[in-house]
Design a protein around this motif. Structure first.
Motif, PDB file in Angstrom:
ATOM      1  N   ILE A  53       3.088  27.465 -34.459  1.00  0.00           N
ATOM      2  CA  ILE A  53       1.703  28.087 -34.854  1.00  0.00           C
ATOM      3  C   ILE A  53       0.584  27.475 -34.191  1.00  0.00           C
ATOM      4  N   ALA A  54       0.902  26.558 -33.622  1.00  0.00           N
ATOM      5  CA  ALA A  54      -0.437  25.692 -32.957  1.00  0.00           C
ATOM      6  C   ALA A  54       0.000  25.429 -31.450  1.00  0.00           C
ATOM      7  N   GLY A  55       0.891  25.883 -30.807  1.00  0.00           N
ATOM      8  CA  GLY A  55       1.444  25.730 -29.417  1.00  0.00           C
ATOM      9  C   GLY A  55       0.352  25.702 -28.225  1.00  0.00           C
ATOM     10  N   GLU A  56      -0.655  26.887 -28.438  1.00  0.00           N
ATOM     11  CA  GLU A  56      -1.830  27.094 -27.351  1.00  0.00           C
ATOM     12  C   GLU A  56      -2.890  26.021 -27.794  1.00  0.00           C
ATOM     13  N   LYS A  57      -2.893  25.497 -28.560  1.00  0.00           N
ATOM     14  CA  LYS A  57      -4.336  24.688 -28.855  1.00  0.00           C
ATOM     15  C   LYS A  57      -4.292  23.208 -27.946  1.00  0.00           C
ATOM     16  N   THR A  58      -5.312  23.086 -27.414  1.00  0.00           N
ATOM     17  CA  THR A  58      -5.245  21.880 -26.618  1.00  0.00           C
ATOM     18  C   THR A  58      -5.893  20.798 -27.370  1.00  0.00           C
ATOM     19  N   VAL A  59      -4.983  19.674 -27.569  1.00  0.00           N
ATOM     20  CA  VAL A  59      -5.152  18.498 -28.314  1.00  0.00           C
ATOM     21  C   VAL A  59      -5.583  17.081 -27.666  1.00  0.00           C
ATOM     22  N   PRO A  60      -6.248  16.377 -28.547  1.00  0.00           N
ATOM     23  CA  PRO A  60      -6.678  15.154 -27.557  1.00  0.00           C
ATOM     24  C   PRO A  60      -5.491  14.105 -27.784  1.00  0.00           C
ATOM     25  N   LEU A  61      -5.267  13.199 -26.795  1.00  0.00           N
ATOM     26  CA  LEU A  61      -4.155  12.378 -26.984  1.00  0.00           C
ATOM     27  C   LEU A  61      -4.775  10.871 -26.853  1.00  0.00           C
ATOM     28  N   TYR A  62      -3.914   9.776 -27.423  1.00  0.00           N
ATOM     29  CA  TYR A  62      -4.480   8.592 -27.250  1.00  0.00           C
ATOM     30  C   TYR A  62      -3.343   7.524 -26.987  1.00  0.00           C
ATOM     31  N   ASP A  63      -3.297   6.833 -26.061  1.00  0.00           N
ATOM     32  CA  ASP A  63      -2.175   5.805 -26.169  1.00  0.00           C
ATOM     33  C   ASP A  63      -2.501   4.372 -26.490  1.00  0.00           C
ATOM     34  N   ASP A  64      -1.621   3.380 -26.100  1.00  0.00           N
ATOM     35  CA  ASP A  64      -2.111   2.089 -26.553  1.00  0.00           C
ATOM     36  C   ASP A  64      -2.781   1.019 -25.678  1.00  0.00           C
ATOM     37  N   ARG A  65      -3.414   1.609 -24.825  1.00  0.00           N
ATOM     38  CA  ARG A  65      -4.245   0.679 -23.771  1.00  0.00           C
ATOM     39  C   ARG A  65      -5.379  -0.029 -24.696  1.00  0.00           C
ATOM     40  N   PRO A  66      -5.607  -1.467 -24.560  1.00  0.00           N
ATOM     41  CA  PRO A  66      -6.696  -2.053 -25.064  1.00  0.00           C
ATOM     42  C   PRO A  66      -7.884  -1.546 -25.124  1.00  0.00           C
ATOM     43  N   VAL A  67      -8.906  -1.798 -25.988  1.00  0.00           N
ATOM     44  CA  VAL A  67     -10.187  -1.164 -25.814  1.00  0.00           C
ATOM     45  C   VAL A  67     -10.900  -1.612 -24.676  1.00  0.00           C
ATOM     46  N   ASN A  68     -11.740  -0.711 -24.048  1.00  0.00           N
ATOM     47  CA  ASN A  68     -12.300  -0.936 -22.925  1.00  0.00           C
ATOM     48  C   ASN A  68     -14.160  -0.343 -23.086  1.00  0.00           C
ATOM     49  N   HIS A  69     -14.753  -1.236 -22.714  1.00  0.00           N
ATOM     50  CA  HIS A  69     -16.088  -1.016 -22.607  1.00  0.00           C
ATOM     51  C   HIS A  69     -16.479   0.556 -22.297  1.00  0.00           C
ATOM     52  N   GLU A  70     -15.820   1.010 -21.484  1.00  0.00           N
ATOM     53  CA  GLU A  70     -16.244   2.526 -20.813  1.00  0.00           C
ATOM     54  C   GLU A  70     -15.684   3.442 -22.007  1.00  0.00           C
ATOM     55  N   ASP A  71     -14.868   3.214 -22.655  1.00  0.00           N
ATOM     56  CA  ASP A  71     -14.197   3.902 -23.731  1.00  0.00           C
ATOM     57  C   ASP A  71     -15.442   4.301 -24.808  1.00  0.00           C
ATOM     58  N   GLY A  72     -15.530   5.528 -25.035  1.00  0.00           N
ATOM     59  CA  GLY A  72     -16.634   5.977 -26.367  1.00  0.00           C
ATOM     60  C   GLY A  72     -15.736   5.454 -27.606  1.00  0.00           C
ATOM     61  N   PHE A  73     -16.465   5.615 -28.812  1.00  0.00           N
ATOM     62  CA  PHE A  73     -15.757   5.452 -29.958  1.00  0.00           C
ATOM     63  C   PHE A  73     -14.822   6.589 -30.297  1.00  0.00           C
ATOM     64  N   ASN A  74     -13.557   6.172 -30.375  1.00  0.00           N
ATOM     65  CA  ASN A  74     -12.347   7.172 -30.516  1.00  0.00           C
ATOM     66  C   ASN A  74     -12.283   8.240 -29.362  1.00  0.00           C
ATOM     67  N   GLU A  75     -12.816   7.913 -28.398  1.00  0.00           N
ATOM     68  CA  GLU A  75     -12.669   8.893 -27.442  1.00  0.00           C
ATOM     69  C   GLU A  75     -11.179   9.052 -26.703  1.00  0.00           C
ATOM     70  N   ALA A  76     -10.771  10.258 -26.618  1.00  0.00           N
ATOM     71  CA  ALA A  76      -9.439  10.733 -26.194  1.00  0.00           C
ATOM     72  C   ALA A  76      -9.072  10.076 -24.812  1.00  0.00           C
ATOM     73  N   HIS A  77      -7.713   9.650 -24.592  1.00  0.00           N
ATOM     74  CA  HIS A  77      -7.431   9.272 -23.087  1.00  0.00           C
ATOM     75  C   HIS A  77      -6.817  10.308 -22.424  1.00  0.00           C
ATOM     76  N   ALA A  78      -6.243  11.472 -23.022  1.00  0.00           N
ATOM     77  CA  ALA A  78      -5.776  12.620 -22.157  1.00  0.00           C
ATOM     78  C   ALA A  78      -5.815  13.850 -23.048  1.00  0.00           C
ATOM     79  N   LYS A  79      -5.550  14.907 -22.506  1.00  0.00           N
ATOM     80  CA  LYS A  79      -5.478  16.200 -23.406  1.00  0.00           C
ATOM     81  C   LYS A  79      -4.341  16.915 -22.946  1.00  0.00           C
ATOM     82  N   MET A  80      -3.721  17.883 -23.757  1.00  0.00           N
ATOM     83  CA  MET A  80      -2.259  18.483 -23.458  1.00  0.00           C
ATOM     84  C   MET A  80      -2.415  19.577 -24.432  1.00  0.00           C
TER      85      MET A  80
END
Length: 290
Positions: A53-80
């Motif tokens: 039912i949702a296969g065509e939706k592009t979704v935000p993905l997160y991994d377990d990398r440590p917090v970095n100052h360049e990342d925004g608050f809850n900013e996704a690491h990839a999309k798929m």
């Protein structure tokens, strides 16, 4: 030496009076095993159904990398695409997770698959967020910014949850101006020589199966590990304690903005300083020499 963990109490079903009096008022975690058995989701909510039912939706993905100052608050690491992501989940272990995703806004038919439980909590009637993870993927230990009471439902497979009450915070190496502990602590198998304060911490543990619900009280720390690929949904109720409402407001309106400002100003040095202070302050409070 493992963490000091006690199994979370379990019931098959419970009345709303019993739940409210003995768990919500006492701020005591509980697993309810059969709360979802009359939901369409109990039969339908498997990964292949979401893929259909949702296969065509592009979704935000997160991994377990440590917090970095360049990342925004809850900013996704990839999309798929959701279909590709579910294929990945079912083919091999992956660190990629979907976190706090409003899939019901994208796929409104999902709203008819669950029921708002009449369980004595006044739930916030916003669309529930969904969380997906692959085998052995982990969610850093943290507590929620808004101090909500949380009903956490799991579907498709098994998920392990470790909780610590707010009064255990002094032993958890909390990072200042943040909602997390040190990210280099392995809560599956912590090095208690390196992190001696954890020897004093008393936590709770459960393994959630398909359709089971975990009640997490206000401000509880939680560490999640997907034992198999699967997904979860959280429903929330505002904190009952006035002090926790105040803490939630502080976190949202002051702490988060201050932390973002310091990241922009100091960069990685701010992250490194906070991580160092997590050790310094924890050991100072417990009179442990670092």
């Amino acid at each position: 030496m493992p963490l000091h963990l006690t199994e979370i109490e379990r019931v098959k079903t419970i009345s709303k009076e019993d739940f409210y009096t003995n768990y919500v008022k006492k701020q005591k975690p509980l697993v309810i095993e059969r709360l979802t058995e009359d939901w369409p989701a109990y039969e339908k909510w498997r990964l292949n159904y979401i893929k259909d039912i949702a296969g065509e939706k592009t979704v935000p993905l997160y991994d377990d990398r440590p917090v970095n100052h360049e990342d925004g608050f809850n900013e996704a690491h990839a999309k798929m695409k959701m279909a590709d992501y579910i294929d990945l989940l079912q083919s091999k272990p992956t660190n990629y997770r979907i976190f706090l995703y409003n899939l019901m806004k994208e796929v409104p038919s999902l709203k008819s698959d669950f029921k708002w439980p009449d369980i004595g909590l006044k739930l916030v009637k916003q669309l529930p967020m969904l969380f997906f993870g692959g085998e052995n993927s982990k969610v850093f230990i943290h507590y929620d910014i808004d101090y909500s009471n949380i009903l956490h439902f799991h579907f498709h497979g098994k998920k392990q949850c470790i909780l610590f009450a707010p009064d255990q915070t002094p032993y958890l190496y909390k990072v200042p101006h943040a909602l997390i502990s040190r990210e280099d602590i392995d809560f599956d198998n912590p090095d208690l020589e390196k992190w001696p304060a954890l020897k004093k911490a008393k936590g709770l543990i459960c393994n959630l199966e398909h359709g089971e619900m975990l009640y997490m009280p206000e401000g509880y720390w939680h560490y999640m590990k997907y034992m198999t690929p699967g997904f979860s949904m959280s429903l929330r109720a505002f904190p009952r304690k006035i002090t926790n409402l105040g803490k939630a407001a502080y976190n949202i309106f002051i702490m988060r903005n201050f932390d973002n400002l310091m990241r922009k100003w100091k960069g990685q040095a701010w992250i490194d300083y906070k991580n160092e202070q997590a050790i310094v302050r924890t050991h100072k409070n417990l009179k442990i020499s670092s």
